[in-house]
Structure formats: C-alpha cells, structure tokens
Design a protein around this motif. Sequence first.
Motif, PDB file in Angstrom:
ATOM      1  N   ALA A  68       0.828  -1.213   0.000  1.00 49.79           N
ATOM      2  CA  ALA A  68       0.000   0.000   0.000  1.00 49.79           C
ATOM      3  C   ALA A  68       0.854   1.251   0.000  1.00 49.79           C
ATOM      4  O   ALA A  68       0.546   2.236  -0.697  1.00 49.79           O
ATOM      5  CB  ALA A  68      -0.932  -0.009   1.207  1.00 49.79           C
ATOM      6  N   ALA A  69       1.955   1.241   0.773  1.00 48.65           N
ATOM      7  CA  ALA A  69       2.796   2.433   0.895  1.00 48.65           C
ATOM      8  C   ALA A  69       3.533   2.748  -0.386  1.00 48.65           C
ATOM      9  O   ALA A  69       3.774   3.912  -0.712  1.00 48.65           O
ATOM     10  CB  ALA A  69       3.788   2.256   2.048  1.00 48.65           C
ATOM     11  N   GLY A  70       3.958   1.724  -1.110  1.00 44.47           N
ATOM     12  CA  GLY A  70       4.628   1.935  -2.392  1.00 44.47           C
ATOM     13  C   GLY A  70       6.116   2.181  -2.301  1.00 44.47           C
ATOM     14  O   GLY A  70       6.792   2.265  -3.320  1.00 44.47           O
ATOM     15  N   SER A  71       6.662   2.305  -1.087  1.00 48.57           N
ATOM     16  CA  SER A  71       8.094   2.541  -0.934  1.00 48.57           C
ATOM     17  C   SER A  71       8.501   2.228   0.501  1.00 48.57           C
ATOM     18  O   SER A  71       7.661   2.193   1.402  1.00 48.57           O
ATOM     19  CB  SER A  71       8.454   3.994  -1.258  1.00 48.57           C
ATOM     20  OG  SER A  71       7.911   4.879  -0.289  1.00 48.57           O
ATOM     21  N   GLY A  72       9.819   2.015   0.679  1.00 51.16           N
ATOM     22  CA  GLY A  72      10.306   1.770   2.024  1.00 51.16           C
ATOM     23  C   GLY A  72      10.106   2.966   2.925  1.00 51.16           C
ATOM     24  O   GLY A  72       9.717   2.830   4.093  1.00 51.16           O
ATOM     25  N   GLY A  73      10.374   4.161   2.390  1.00 54.45           N
ATOM     26  CA  GLY A  73      10.161   5.362   3.184  1.00 54.45           C
ATOM     27  C   GLY A  73       8.712   5.525   3.565  1.00 54.45           C
ATOM     28  O   GLY A  73       8.392   5.932   4.690  1.00 54.45           O
TER      29      GLY A  73
END
Length: 412
Positions: free
Chosen positions: A37-42
């Motif tokens: 869902a977030a799309g990135s590690g950050g």
Amino acid sequence: MNAELRRSFGVFDAVVIGLGAMVGAGIFVALGPAADAAGSGGGLLVALGVAGLVAYCNAMASARLAARYPRSGGTYVYGRECLGSFWGYLAGWAFVVGKTASCAAMALTVGAYVWPGHPHAVAVAAVVALTAVNYRGVQKSALLTRVIVALVLAVLAAAVVVLLGAGGANPVTFGGELTAGGVLQAAGLLFFAFAGYARIATLGEEVRDPARTIPRAVPIALGVTLVVYVLVAVGVLTVLGPEALAASAAPLTDAARAAGAGWLVPVVAVGAAVAALGSLLSLILGVSRTTLAMARDAYLPTALAVVHHRFQVPHRAELAVGAVVAAVAATADVRGAIGFSSFGVLVYYAIANASAWTLGPARRPLAVLGFTGCAALAFALPLGSVLAGSGVVAAGVVAWAVSRGRAVPPRS
C-alpha cells in the motif's frame, strides 16, 4: 450470585498483557500488505510513525478513561458514561466484531506456520486450547502471556541483529514516491498490529489501583512495541527492499533466507506461531470482557453475564466468544480479516477519543487528533474492508433499535 471480578493485575502484568496483544502476529503478517500500500520503504516507515501516533492518542484516551471508569468493557463503558447509551453500545459492537475477525486472523497465522497444509484445522484447535486457558483464570493467562512475550521478543531481537548485520539493499531502497493515500492505507493496515495497546483497559475491573496502573502501563507497552516494530521493519527493508517485501507473505522468513541465515528460518516460524498464540490469548480475554459488560446491560444475551464462582472469570462469555471465533477461523481469509478488523477497531477508538473530549479542556487536543486519525485511517483502508465494516456497523445500529426495549439503564 457474585458478578464482580477480582483485582489482581499490577503495572508489570498490565504492560505484559499489552505487549502480548501488540508484539504478536501482526508484525509477522502486516508488513507485506502495508509495504504494498505504501509503495516505498520510506512510505512504510512513515506509515509506522502515523499508526504509532494514532495509537498513542488512542492509548492515552483509553488510559484516562479507564482510570475514571475502572470497570470491564473498555470504550463500551466510556462511551455509555460520557456520550450516551447508543455510543457505548456502538463501541462495544465494533470492538466485538472487529476483534472477532482479529482473533480469527491470529488463529489462522498459527495454522499457516505450524501446518501450512491444514491451517484452518490448526486454527480451530488453537482457539479451543486458549479458550480453555482463559476459562481457568486471568492469572494463568497472564503467566502464559509473560512467557510468550519473552520468547517473541527474543526471536525478533535475533532477527533484527541478523538482518541489520547482513546489509543488502542500498539506502536508496528506502526512498520512492510518497502519497498521502498510500501512507494512510498502509498505516491503517499496520494499525492492526498495534491495536492491542489498550487491552488492559478492557480489564479495568481486574486491575489494582487502576487510576495509577492503567495510565502508566498503556504508554509503556506502546512505546516498547513501536521501537520493536521500527527495528524489524528497517531490518526487513534493508535485506529485501520494498518491492520484495510487498510481494512477501512471510517477510521475516524471506528476509532470513535472503540474508543467508538459514538457521533463523525455523526460529522465525516458531516465533510467528507463538506470537500469534499470544495475541489470540489476549484477544479472547478482551472480547469476552466486553461481551460480559454488554450482556450485563442486556444488549447481548443476559445468560452471558455470569462470573464463575471459583475461577472468577466470565466463563459463559468466554465459551461463546471461543465458539464464534472457531467458526470464523474455520472459513476466513487472513488478509481480508486484517482490513475488516482494523475498520472495526478504528471505529471503537474514534468513540474512545470522542469520550475523552468530555474529560476537560486539557484532554481535548489529543482527543481531537486521535479522533481525526482514526477516521482518516478507517476510510483509507481497502474499499472492500470499508464496505464490509460499514455494513456491519449499520447492522449494529439495527440491532440497537431492536434491543432498546430489553436493555437496562446505564449504571453510574
């Protein structure tokens, strides 16, 4: 007939119960969907922070309310006392149905790790076994939870040391595009892993010196859990990167393999199963106490409002909850259960924050932040979870209308 529960928990036991509810299977199963869902590690790390912030607001609201109203039932009691009978009832309804789904998710996690070919059978067996443990009394439950927490923390510590020491992914891996919708949806899914922080508030009738114990225990348990989750998330991201993490059904196991630590794979599998058992133990405990409180007021069958004369537990409520959870665990899907559970629990804590507003001006800024955060995370969840959760909440409103003629007046 005696309908009062024995006050036997101190601060340490309260913290352990909270850790047992939070440091559980959520960290083993929620990181993958949240990373997707977030799309990135950050984005995943920001989502962890957002989920932790909302959890903190909710925890403080619950702690202060529990100190003011030290009775079993959690926000069911707080909403009733502060906002009126309907809001207390709706909080209790959202808690019971949301946490029933969460119980099923925990039981299925046990099955997936212990016997992948027959997860539903193992899940049902786990529910039956832990219902029997709770039936014998909360002190036995607290002792078992203490052992489980120690084991799971040891497994997670070993995983963090190995993963952070292995290296692997470039720091760029933690970057990527951040979107508000992605971060909020990830935070909503990660909230599932935090949602046990106020478990001790639902046991307010069994806590010694609740005005002192509950406000101290809840933030301590939440703080320890947040530190553990951040370290685990960073370790897994360092080895797998966000894309592989998003695709993983068992991220800690996959990360251990990718780090070349084959010996850690079975250790993590055992830790996941034990963690799920710990969460399931605490969840059944909490749901049964809310069921007891609602049955006392006739919003659920009054036959459930009985405390065992010897074991001093709401044994009928525990048996009923165990039976329902076993039935759901026999048929449910674990990922779908996570989103549905998060929606119900966020509704529950939104009402807790609204109740905390009534405690005075000093409590209102945090209550507003908590209420807004709960609403934002609930409606940022996957559409299927929002629709299913809204439907069940609506069914609860209908049930309220039907039950009003049978319910007893709120007790002061």
